[in-house]
Design an enzyme around this catalytic site. Structure first.
Site, PDB file in Angstrom:
ATOM      1  N   CYS A 277      -0.576   6.168   9.212  1.00 56.34           N
ATOM      2  CA  CYS A 277      -0.932   4.885   8.607  1.00 56.34           C
ATOM      3  C   CYS A 277      -2.082   5.162   7.651  1.00 56.34           C
ATOM      4  CB  CYS A 277      -1.302   3.867   9.691  1.00 56.34           C
ATOM      5  SG  CYS A 277      -2.619   4.436  10.797  1.00 56.34           S
TER       6      CYS A 277
ATOM      7  N   ARG B  52       0.836  -1.200   0.000  1.00 52.65           N
ATOM      8  CA  ARG B  52       0.000   0.000   0.000  1.00 52.65           C
ATOM      9  C   ARG B  52       0.877   1.258   0.000  1.00 52.65           C
ATOM     10  NH1 ARG B  52      -4.345   0.434   4.406  1.00 52.65           N
ATOM     11  NH2 ARG B  52      -4.940   2.223   3.095  1.00 52.65           N
TER      12      ARG B  52
END
Length: 264
Positions: free
Chosen positions: A222, A165
């Site tokens: 995050c 990601r």
């Protein structure tokens, strides 16, 4: 303040500790149903979406910080009052439960993540929390970073998401793929192997390779400000105790027109 990670033996030696089941699933599964199906003996249920985050929005991200009042109400309902000692766990190596621990520690409360394999979550008994009052108080500004600070490049910025990601190869949750330019990938799930935290020397090497230095400022983010808390707690455990959380994280940043980077 207690260490950010404790094991089961420590919990057994401290009978006044409150165990908190803080599981959270991004695939829509019910955490309440998971808790009712089985939890650690005596653990109370803490709803991450309900009490550890405000409602999602494009402007604030998927898990904005809760209001102090909502946080306090949720903890009070779970039997967690001022001055309690809390040990939280989930079934994902602590990367979700870290949110509760970090929020409590940021307010000066004793809280830690349970380190080590959980064992069976087979207690289906109903836990009735003891009456408790947690006093609302503002989130400390010196423990938080804004979107401008996270993107300025003035201090190291570490990204807790999985490496694919970060590279922009597998984004299925947030508006855009990639990462904040200048950020370094430190996947928080790699801090744990078989349910146990890596040894401190290995953790220190991971964070030093990302540019962290003891006593110096850094920013952690995050996808939505939850699992970044695991990197903050792990970094503290390894001797890097001056990190700040960017609460909006990628879910907020990706909704803006700010530049995004891809690749390693």
């Amino acid at each position: 303040m207690i260490e950010p990670f404790v094991d089961a033996a420590w919990v057994r030696a401290n009978p006044g500790v409150i165990l908190a089941d803080t599981r959270c699933y991004l695939d829509g599964r019910s955490t309440r149903e998971a808790y009712d199906a089985g939890h650690l003996p005596g653990a109370v249920y803490v709803d991450l979406d309900g009490y550890l985050a405000a409602p999602a929005s494009p402007e604030a991200g998927r898990h904005p910080l809760p209001t102090p009042e909502a946080f306090a109400a949720g903890l009070s309902a779970a039997g967690i009052g001022d001055g309690a000692t809390v040990v939280a766990y989930d079934d994902a190596g602590g990367v979700m439960a870290a949110r509760l621990v970090w929020l409590l520690r940021s307010l000066g409360e004793d809280a830690a993540l349970l380190d080590g394999p959980l064992g069976p979550l087979d207690d289906t008994g109903t836990v009735v929390p003891s009456p408790a009052t947690f006093t609302p108080r503002p989130w400390p500004a010196d423990r938080l970073a804004t979107i401008d600070e996270a993107s300025a490049g003035a201090v190291p910025v570490i990204d807790a998401r999985p490496a694919d990601r970060f590279r922009g190869e597998n984004e299925t949750v947030d508006p855009r793929a990639g990462h904040i330019p200048g950020a370094v990938s430190v996947p928080c799930r790699d801090n744990v192997v078989d349910g146990a935290l890596l040894p401190v020397p290995e953790l220190r090497d991971r964070f030093e390779a990302a540019g962290l230095r003891p006593g110096e400022d850094f920013v952690a983010y995050c996808g939505s400000g939850v699992s970044a808390c695991h990197n903050l707690l792990t970094a503290e455990h390894a001797g890097f105790d001056s990190g700040r959380l960017y609460p909006g994280s990628w879910s907020q940043y990706a909704g803006t027109d700010r530049p995004a980077a891809t690749g390693a």
